[in-house]
Motif scaffolding. Sequence first.
Motif, PDB file in Angstrom:
ATOM      1  N   LEU A 287     -10.317 -12.309 -15.207  1.00 57.47           N
ATOM      2  CA  LEU A 287     -10.834 -13.636 -15.528  1.00 57.47           C
ATOM      3  C   LEU A 287     -12.356 -13.574 -15.618  1.00 57.47           C
ATOM      4  O   LEU A 287     -13.002 -12.862 -14.848  1.00 57.47           O
ATOM      5  N   ASP A 288     -12.905 -14.321 -16.542  1.00 55.40           N
ATOM      6  CA  ASP A 288     -14.357 -14.398 -16.693  1.00 55.40           C
ATOM      7  C   ASP A 288     -14.932 -15.096 -15.465  1.00 55.40           C
ATOM      8  O   ASP A 288     -14.637 -16.268 -15.200  1.00 55.40           O
ATOM      9  N   THR A 289     -15.745 -14.382 -14.697  1.00 56.67           N
ATOM     10  CA  THR A 289     -16.278 -14.932 -13.447  1.00 56.67           C
ATOM     11  C   THR A 289     -17.211 -16.109 -13.673  1.00 56.67           C
ATOM     12  O   THR A 289     -17.520 -16.847 -12.733  1.00 56.67           O
ATOM     13  N   ARG A 290     -17.654 -16.302 -14.921  1.00 49.78           N
ATOM     14  CA  ARG A 290     -18.570 -17.416 -15.211  1.00 49.78           C
ATOM     15  C   ARG A 290     -17.817 -18.724 -15.461  1.00 49.78           C
ATOM     16  O   ARG A 290     -18.420 -19.802 -15.460  1.00 49.78           O
ATOM     17  N   LEU A 291     -16.516 -18.648 -15.685  1.00 51.94           N
ATOM     18  CA  LEU A 291     -15.733 -19.844 -15.968  1.00 51.94           C
ATOM     19  C   LEU A 291     -15.630 -20.740 -14.747  1.00 51.94           C
ATOM     20  O   LEU A 291     -15.567 -20.276 -13.610  1.00 51.94           O
ATOM     21  N   ARG A 292     -15.592 -22.050 -15.005  1.00 51.50           N
ATOM     22  CA  ARG A 292     -15.266 -22.991 -13.940  1.00 51.50           C
ATOM     23  C   ARG A 292     -13.739 -23.019 -13.758  1.00 51.50           C
ATOM     24  O   ARG A 292     -12.987 -22.636 -14.650  1.00 51.50           O
ATOM     25  N   VAL A 293     -13.323 -23.519 -12.612  1.00 56.20           N
ATOM     26  CA  VAL A 293     -11.891 -23.594 -12.323  1.00 56.20           C
ATOM     27  C   VAL A 293     -11.173 -24.456 -13.360  1.00 56.20           C
ATOM     28  O   VAL A 293     -10.085 -24.106 -13.829  1.00 56.20           O
ATOM     29  N   ASP A 294     -11.769 -25.597 -13.745  1.00 54.59           N
ATOM     30  CA  ASP A 294     -11.088 -26.455 -14.722  1.00 54.59           C
ATOM     31  C   ASP A 294     -10.971 -25.770 -16.081  1.00 54.59           C
ATOM     32  O   ASP A 294     -10.002 -25.998 -16.823  1.00 54.59           O
ATOM     33  N   GLN A 295     -11.936 -24.888 -16.412  1.00 55.24           N
ATOM     34  CA  GLN A 295     -11.828 -24.134 -17.662  1.00 55.24           C
ATOM     35  C   GLN A 295     -10.690 -23.109 -17.579  1.00 55.24           C
ATOM     36  O   GLN A 295      -9.945 -22.920 -18.539  1.00 55.24           O
ATOM     37  N   ALA A 296     -10.583 -22.451 -16.433  1.00 53.98           N
ATOM     38  CA  ALA A 296      -9.498 -21.478 -16.253  1.00 53.98           C
ATOM     39  C   ALA A 296      -8.137 -22.161 -16.293  1.00 53.98           C
ATOM     40  O   ALA A 296      -7.150 -21.564 -16.727  1.00 53.98           O
ATOM     41  N   LEU A 297      -8.085 -23.410 -15.866  1.00 55.22           N
ATOM     42  CA  LEU A 297      -6.827 -24.172 -15.896  1.00 55.22           C
ATOM     43  C   LEU A 297      -6.535 -24.725 -17.292  1.00 55.22           C
ATOM     44  O   LEU A 297      -5.426 -25.217 -17.543  1.00 55.22           O
ATOM     45  N   GLY A 298      -7.521 -24.671 -18.184  1.00 52.09           N
ATOM     46  CA  GLY A 298      -7.326 -25.177 -19.541  1.00 52.09           C
ATOM     47  C   GLY A 298      -7.404 -26.681 -19.650  1.00 52.09           C
ATOM     48  O   GLY A 298      -6.891 -27.272 -20.611  1.00 52.09           O
ATOM     49  N   ILE A 299      -8.074 -27.333 -18.684  1.00 54.91           N
ATOM     50  CA  ILE A 299      -8.128 -28.801 -18.691  1.00 54.91           C
ATOM     51  C   ILE A 299      -9.557 -29.317 -18.817  1.00 54.91           C
ATOM     52  O   ILE A 299      -9.787 -30.524 -18.695  1.00 54.91           O
TER      53      ILE A 299
END
Length: 550
Positions: A79-91
Amino acid sequence: MSTHSSHVLCTALTFGWPDGTTVLDDFQLAIGPGRTGLIGRNGSGKSTLLKLMAGELTPVSGQVRVSGEIGYLPQNLVLDTRLRVDQALGIAAARAALHAIESGDTAEQHFTAVGDDWDIEERARATLDRLGLGSIGLDRTIGEISGGEGVLLRLAALLLARPDVLLLDEPTNNLDRYARHRLYDAVDSWPGVMVVVSHDRELLELVDQIADLRDGEVSWYGGNFSAYEEALAVEQEAAERMVRAARTDMQRQKRELADTQVKLARRKRYGQKMQDSGSVPRIAASALKRSAQVSAGKLTATQTGRLDRAKERLDEAVAAVRDDDEIRIELPYTAVHPGRGVLRLSGVTLRHSDRPLGDLEVRGPERIALVGRNGAGKTTLLRTLTGELAPVEGEAVTEVPMRFLPQRLDVLDDGLTVAGNVARHAPGATDNRIRARLARFLFKGARADQLAGTLSGGERFRAALAAQLLAEPAPQLLLLDEPTNNLDMASVRQLTAALESYEGALIVAGHDMPFLESIGITRWLLLDGGLHDVDPETVRAGVLNADGPA
């Protein structure tokens, strides 16, 4: 989610790696609703098959057809460590639009982005809480959470997306015991098509059927893993009986052929004797000789054919009996005197921590199990001990030769062959010595020349372990981070046997209690901000709850 009509269909599927290694050839498979446990030996093609189903790989020929939406959790999640949790969730987009609308912005694109998901934020938080991630805020970044939490976060994203077909590849790797039980609950309640590749017995007890991938074909067994083992035991008992019967038949055919040859030899000598004595006219003797030769030829051919068929039946019977190769690990002589200092921690504060661990001293051949929740810092501590990470404060001193096998197996160079990777860690070893050692890890002949980037999870572990054990100097302190991840059960047994005879100091970070208990752990350390000695009964009973140590 359309649960009743969803399915996965593989037709005449062929796939091979660029180096010519064939993984699947004219492969056929159909999977319908329910939970399917896909099992098989390391390197049999399980992960490759899931990647083909998910569209991550393209077959050489044939096709994969999936009805409905598909969700995929890979074995080695990145996973891209720069992503926020909501981005990783796709929301993230829907959430931002929802916040904009709540702030009074009524632009049409915001309503389009939200669609029917007006409760998306509540559903996301509920899903995270269901998987034990309730304390992780939607605005945190991936770099702030552990690898195990990342796996659960990806699973949360899949649950939110509600795919028709869910593919899970070794999903319990790197998960602590609490997190594993959260995942078990999610698997147990899944309503659609699920295919799970795993060596985790507890997880496989939750499936509806077992698909055993062996030699490029799938054998089906109804029920969970226990039912599979019972059915397989019955099969193997019958196969062994067939082998015994086929061997008996082949021995009988050999005796009958030998008896026939003796009789024919006697008859031939008798006919020659009669002809030499002149008691039979020459013309009649010649006719009798020709007739005897024809008769002997037919009889011999008949007996030989029976023997050949008996050999074929024996070969078929033997092929039905499983005699899987297992790795044979021979650790170098690494004895440590009981009084010798091995490791010392003084006032160490780990990266991303705000308090010291406390002091720790390891002397002699201690065997330490390092346990703790996902995100507690077990991997960070091991990498600090190796010198890869510097402590924020304090000192970590290793006093003997040490080797570290990380859970991500990033000690391998994917662009090098298996033999090349071992040579990189042992530049003084001869090619013959390297290949002899690799043969013990089932990398025989051309398999030692396979690129590390094409290896399965279990094969990659074997290659990485071989590289560490053949390294110079040999380790007197061995650090293992989740060593049973990706290993089939036969390989776990062999690793256990090897570590039982290892004479150096051992520190193992892991959540696999049966494995930890089998290797003679002498000290259990719980990492929870600091390091605390605990007893195995506490760990076994579930020292970790949703909020931390009990």
